[in-house]
Motif scaffolding. Structure first.
Motif, PDB file in Angstrom:
ATOM      1  N   ASP A 124       0.843  -1.208   0.000  1.00  0.00           N
ATOM      2  CA  ASP A 124       0.000   0.000   0.000  1.00  0.00           C
ATOM      3  C   ASP A 124       0.873   1.251   0.000  1.00  0.00           C
ATOM      4  O   ASP A 124       0.691   2.147   0.826  1.00  0.00           O
ATOM      5  N   ARG A 125       1.847   1.321  -0.907  1.00  0.00           N
ATOM      6  CA  ARG A 125       2.737   2.484  -0.956  1.00  0.00           C
ATOM      7  C   ARG A 125       2.560   3.203  -2.263  1.00  0.00           C
ATOM      8  O   ARG A 125       2.818   2.644  -3.331  1.00  0.00           O
ATOM      9  N   PRO A 126       2.148   4.472  -2.200  1.00  0.00           N
ATOM     10  CA  PRO A 126       1.868   5.213  -3.420  1.00  0.00           C
ATOM     11  C   PRO A 126       2.997   5.169  -4.444  1.00  0.00           C
ATOM     12  O   PRO A 126       2.744   4.991  -5.637  1.00  0.00           O
ATOM     13  N   ALA A 127       4.256   5.287  -4.005  1.00  0.00           N
ATOM     14  CA  ALA A 127       5.357   5.334  -4.970  1.00  0.00           C
ATOM     15  C   ALA A 127       5.466   4.017  -5.735  1.00  0.00           C
ATOM     16  O   ALA A 127       5.742   4.012  -6.948  1.00  0.00           O
ATOM     17  N   ASP A 128       5.247   2.898  -5.054  1.00  0.00           N
ATOM     18  CA  ASP A 128       5.344   1.599  -5.723  1.00  0.00           C
ATOM     19  C   ASP A 128       4.160   1.377  -6.668  1.00  0.00           C
ATOM     20  O   ASP A 128       4.318   0.825  -7.758  1.00  0.00           O
ATOM     21  N   ILE A 129       2.975   1.808  -6.253  1.00  0.00           N
ATOM     22  CA  ILE A 129       1.804   1.692  -7.135  1.00  0.00           C
ATOM     23  C   ILE A 129       2.023   2.528  -8.393  1.00  0.00           C
ATOM     24  O   ILE A 129       1.807   2.078  -9.521  1.00  0.00           O
ATOM     25  N   ALA A 130       2.506   3.755  -8.205  1.00  0.00           N
ATOM     26  CA  ALA A 130       2.744   4.657  -9.343  1.00  0.00           C
ATOM     27  C   ALA A 130       3.789   4.062 -10.286  1.00  0.00           C
ATOM     28  O   ALA A 130       3.648   4.134 -11.513  1.00  0.00           O
ATOM     29  N   ALA A 131       4.834   3.445  -9.728  1.00  0.00           N
ATOM     30  CA  ALA A 131       5.882   2.843 -10.572  1.00  0.00           C
ATOM     31  C   ALA A 131       5.300   1.713 -11.416  1.00  0.00           C
ATOM     32  O   ALA A 131       5.645   1.553 -12.590  1.00  0.00           O
ATOM     33  N   GLN A 132       4.395   0.932 -10.831  1.00  0.00           N
ATOM     34  CA  GLN A 132       3.799  -0.177 -11.585  1.00  0.00           C
ATOM     35  C   GLN A 132       2.890   0.339 -12.696  1.00  0.00           C
ATOM     36  O   GLN A 132       2.875  -0.208 -13.801  1.00  0.00           O
ATOM     37  N   LEU A 133       2.127   1.400 -12.412  1.00  0.00           N
ATOM     38  CA  LEU A 133       1.270   1.977 -13.455  1.00  0.00           C
ATOM     39  C   LEU A 133       2.128   2.467 -14.618  1.00  0.00           C
ATOM     40  O   LEU A 133       1.815   2.229 -15.791  1.00  0.00           O
ATOM     41  N   ALA A 134       3.239   3.150 -14.289  1.00  0.00           N
ATOM     42  CA  ALA A 134       4.118   3.674 -15.340  1.00  0.00           C
ATOM     43  C   ALA A 134       4.743   2.527 -16.133  1.00  0.00           C
ATOM     44  O   ALA A 134       4.855   2.590 -17.369  1.00  0.00           O
ATOM     45  N   PHE A 135       5.146   1.455 -15.440  1.00  0.00           N
ATOM     46  CA  PHE A 135       5.727   0.294 -16.121  1.00  0.00           C
ATOM     47  C   PHE A 135       4.736  -0.295 -17.118  1.00  0.00           C
ATOM     48  O   PHE A 135       5.049  -0.519 -18.288  1.00  0.00           O
ATOM     49  N   LEU A 136       3.510  -0.520 -16.662  1.00  0.00           N
ATOM     50  CA  LEU A 136       2.513  -1.142 -17.541  1.00  0.00           C
ATOM     51  C   LEU A 136       2.170  -0.237 -18.718  1.00  0.00           C
ATOM     52  O   LEU A 136       2.049  -0.698 -19.853  1.00  0.00           O
ATOM     53  N   ALA A 137       2.024   1.051 -18.444  1.00  0.00           N
ATOM     54  CA  ALA A 137       1.714   1.986 -19.531  1.00  0.00           C
ATOM     55  C   ALA A 137       2.807   1.940 -20.596  1.00  0.00           C
ATOM     56  O   ALA A 137       2.536   2.017 -21.797  1.00  0.00           O
ATOM     57  N   ALA A 138       4.056   1.757 -20.145  1.00  0.00           N
ATOM     58  CA  ALA A 138       5.183   1.704 -21.091  1.00  0.00           C
ATOM     59  C   ALA A 138       5.234   0.381 -21.856  1.00  0.00           C
ATOM     60  O   ALA A 138       5.957   0.256 -22.833  1.00  0.00           O
ATOM     61  N   GLN A 139       4.494  -0.623 -21.397  1.00  0.00           N
ATOM     62  CA  GLN A 139       4.478  -1.930 -22.071  1.00  0.00           C
ATOM     63  C   GLN A 139       3.363  -2.013 -23.114  1.00  0.00           C
ATOM     64  O   GLN A 139       2.952  -3.108 -23.507  1.00  0.00           O
ATOM     65  N   ASP A 140       2.848  -0.866 -23.505  1.00  0.00           N
ATOM     66  CA  ASP A 140       1.816  -0.835 -24.548  1.00  0.00           C
ATOM     67  C   ASP A 140       0.548  -1.564 -24.165  1.00  0.00           C
ATOM     68  O   ASP A 140      -0.074  -2.209 -25.009  1.00  0.00           O
ATOM     69  N   VAL A 141       0.164  -1.507 -22.913  1.00  0.00           N
ATOM     70  CA  VAL A 141      -1.136  -2.071 -22.578  1.00  0.00           C
ATOM     71  C   VAL A 141      -2.205  -1.000 -22.818  1.00  0.00           C
ATOM     72  O   VAL A 141      -1.964   0.190 -22.662  1.00  0.00           O
ATOM     73  N   GLU A 142      -3.371  -1.447 -23.219  1.00  0.00           N
ATOM     74  CA  GLU A 142      -4.474  -0.516 -23.481  1.00  0.00           C
ATOM     75  C   GLU A 142      -5.372  -0.417 -22.253  1.00  0.00           C
ATOM     76  O   GLU A 142      -6.199   0.475 -22.152  1.00  0.00           O
ATOM     77  N   LEU A 143      -5.233  -1.406 -21.375  1.00  0.00           N
ATOM     78  CA  LEU A 143      -6.138  -1.502 -20.238  1.00  0.00           C
ATOM     79  C   LEU A 143      -5.341  -1.923 -19.009  1.00  0.00           C
ATOM     80  O   LEU A 143      -4.534  -2.860 -19.074  1.00  0.00           O
ATOM     81  N   ILE A 144      -5.546  -1.211 -17.896  1.00  0.00           N
ATOM     82  CA  ILE A 144      -4.961  -1.612 -16.614  1.00  0.00           C
ATOM     83  C   ILE A 144      -6.114  -1.783 -15.639  1.00  0.00           C
ATOM     84  O   ILE A 144      -6.983  -0.916 -15.547  1.00  0.00           O
ATOM     85  N   VAL A 145      -6.135  -2.917 -14.935  1.00  0.00           N
ATOM     86  CA  VAL A 145      -7.145  -3.133 -13.901  1.00  0.00           C
ATOM     87  C   VAL A 145      -6.410  -3.194 -12.568  1.00  0.00           C
ATOM     88  O   VAL A 145      -5.450  -3.958 -12.433  1.00  0.00           O
TER      89      VAL A 145
END
Lengths: 424, 424
Positions: free
Chosen positions: A46-67
């Motif tokens: 539950d750490r904002p910095a780690d959640i944000a890093a994962q969102l950025a990682f996935l966005a960079a992997q060309d995903v169209e959808l994140i759940v």
């Protein structure tokens, strides 16, 4: 390549393994059904910095959808919506109409807990009505609403934010899927087929060899995405392919059936549990368990409607229980030991009689870590399947692994012995 | 901040949810014990590009240690070692001595399978002896060796590559930990404490409110990393802190015990299973289960040594079984219904008698999805704990959730009723 998606599972209790994640697998199935390629599941605390890093990682992997799942509760360690809003460049705003709807839900809940301070609860839950500006709100099933939101600047995957409790997440998924944002994100998806072959018996190496031969012999083999996996005592071969590769898949299935014969027990996705349930229709089963301690009965009653075919079971952990409840002759135990085919047979026959059943399965073994001997080491398990007017089916195996492995594999073996006896 | 680590779980069967990951949680516990901060677990399929992307992501998150699981098998879809070597900028080389050791292992295995072609198996497994240049090899427990390897250029987290089967991964972990590369990577770790409080009864909102008050009142509260989680029917509060914050933690624990009283059943990490096992020492327990179908017995026999206190159990799924095996009067079932406190009591008393036990617990309920009525909806479950010469403890609850939730929660409630009766 079709539409790709990623799943972000948040929650320190999941990251640290105190709670097993059930949302990742469930969402994976839903995405698969939709023809969306799941590329990554990421788990963080539950750490904002780690959640944000994962969102950025996935966005960079060309995903169209994140759940995302989790982090929507009333406690201060739940920060997912905040973090997603930050990632999307959107402000958080109080949705007063939503707050009223949450309050109405709470009022109902609270009537069941008369000693609770309603205002305190309401204050604790107010945070759940603060949502990213421009987000589509998903109505709560518990008290936590979800949101669907997209970043203001590229990359702009659609982000679906759902609560952690599986019951709530699952109930809210259809509404998430129906939003315009999600429909737009997944518009270009490809419809894959997926088929499963299940085997009980062969070694993983033998399967590897068979697949190597198939690769050389089957045209279009490269179009099949095959994954194999050894699970409990079974081998599972799952193949994903576009409809155009159906001929290659048919040839692969035929090749495996040809090579492994009866060991291939399912090519239509049915599990051994499904098959046993179907075969039991109109018959009554009973169990007599020692080392599996109720797990075979637990597995047989896992399915809705199992009261139509499971009469019941006995967990005869002590020798006295074997004799008293199942009528096992104490001398038999004295002579052959509690872990013996003789005792397994007497247990199954006893269960058959006591429950007036049509078929009974028994287990008796040494799950460990203690109790083993040179003659009967830990992992030795005896089984019997008994049915009226038929010779008993007896089996003794030596299973590797720890106590939990031995109990789980024994349960699977008992299911297969039941299946074979019922199918004969 | 101390040393951070990441875990990469590979395997399409895990990503797609066909197999539950057991390695992430297990490794998370090991890292925690070592005082290493686990930042992320990432899961992907058997695709080199996705595995490489996850390695790059974790390396960019300042982790000193990455542990991977899976993808070391003989089948062609297992590509983890290759991918890690590529990420590290290292060539793959055949380790001929290792190949000989793998062959020796296979020769032993194959003696148990006489109809297998040994050369084909050996060829299938040769791939497992090809390792990154400069890597430290971890000897196989199954047939797959692990490796410890570091990238040739920065960022240079130490990467530990372990096989997917939990039994192999767990057995190989000590050797991985002992390598110079891992010891160097984790040299700067901080030793955290972690304590757990478990409650049975209060709502999550009430806990959130209590924590908000504690935050205002307890000096040093900010030094406590608190995570709360609702699991089955229990609340678990796990707090991680540096030794200097021990006073703050003591005050938090006292505040929660004060506010929630008996609902706080454990502050020393013990689970209800641990407590029931300890309380049963010298006594015999028995179970009589209907809707839980063996799960209570299964849970009681989960622990080594449980044969010293579990006499046995009956799964009386049918009414006939309730009467025949537990002596429940058919008229009682006729009058009150199978799901009633009267029948629960008769079941527990019957189990007590049949097993000659000192205490017995029974469950009878409607797990669903069918079988509910207006008076007794799905989720209605009756319990009884009976002991000789004591009034029976009776309880009826209405549980939310699906069939599996109802069965699991009922099992937890049965454990708590046993615990309370034993502690009295």
């Amino acid at each position: 390549m079709g539409i790709r998606a990623g799943i972000v599972v948040t929650g320190t209790e999941v990251l640290t393994g105190r709670v097993a994640d059930r949302n990742g697998p469930w969402l994976a199935d839903r995405l698969l059904e939709l023809g969306i390629e799941l590329a990554h599941i990421t788990i963080c605390g539950d750490r904002p910095a780690d959640i944000a890093a994962q969102l950025a990682f996935l966005a960079a992997q060309d995903v169209e959808l994140i759940v995302t799942s989790g982090g929507l509760g009333p406690t201060a360690d739940d920060l997912t919506v905040d973090t997603v809003a930050g990632f999307c460049g959107r402000k958080m705003v109080l949705d007063t109409a939503l707050e009223e709807r949450i309050t109405a839900i709470l009022r109902k809940l609270v009537t069941r807990m008369p000693d609770l301070d309603f205002d305190a609860v309401r204050a604790a839950n107010r945070k759940q009505a603060v949502v990213p500006e421009g987000a589509t709100v998903l109505e709560p099933v518990g008290t936590a609403p979800g949101v669907v939101v997209t970043p203001l600047a590229a990359p702009t995957p659609t982000i679906v934010v759902l609560p952690g409790p599986p019951r709530e997440l699952q109930a809210m998924w259809p509404a998430a899927l129906a939003t315009d944002a999600v429909q737009a994100a997944i518009a270009g998806r490809v419809h894959y087929r997926q088929d499963t072959i299940r085997m009980f018996g062969p070694a993983e190496s033998a399967l590897a060899e068979a697949l190597r031969l198939a690769e050389a012999e089957i045209p279009g083999f490269a179009e099949l995405e095959i994954t194999t996996c050894l699970r409990r005592a079974e081998l599972e071969i799952v193949t994903r392919y576009e409809p155009a590769a159906a001929d290659s898949y048919d040839r692969l299935r035929a090749a495996l059936c040809d090579r492994f014969g009866d060991a291939v027990y399912s090519t239509d996705g049915a599990t051994v549990d499904d098959q046993v349930a179907a075969l039991l229709a109109g018959r009554w089963a009973a169990t007599a368990e020692s080392c599996t301690g109720g797990l075979v009965a637990g597995r047989l009653t896992d399915r809705p409607g199992s009261s139509a075919y499971l009469a019941g079971g006995v967990v005869s952990y002590s020798n006295a229980a074997k004799s008293e409840l199942l009528g096992v002759d104490p001398e038999l135990i004295e002579t052959h030991g509690a872990v013996s085919e003789q005792v397994a047979e007497a247990m199954a026959v006893g269960a058959l009689r006591r429950f007036g059943a049509d078929i009974a399965v028994s287990t008796t073994g040494i799950a460990g870590p203690g109790g083993g001997s040179a003659e009967k080491p830990v992992g030795t398990v005896c089984f019997c399947v008994a049915a009226p007017d038929q010779p008993p089916v007896l089996r003794t195996v030596r299973l590797p692994g720890n106590r939990s492995d031995v109990r789980e594999r024994s349960t699977t073996i008992a299911m297969h012995l039941l299946r074979r006896a019922l199918a004969d």
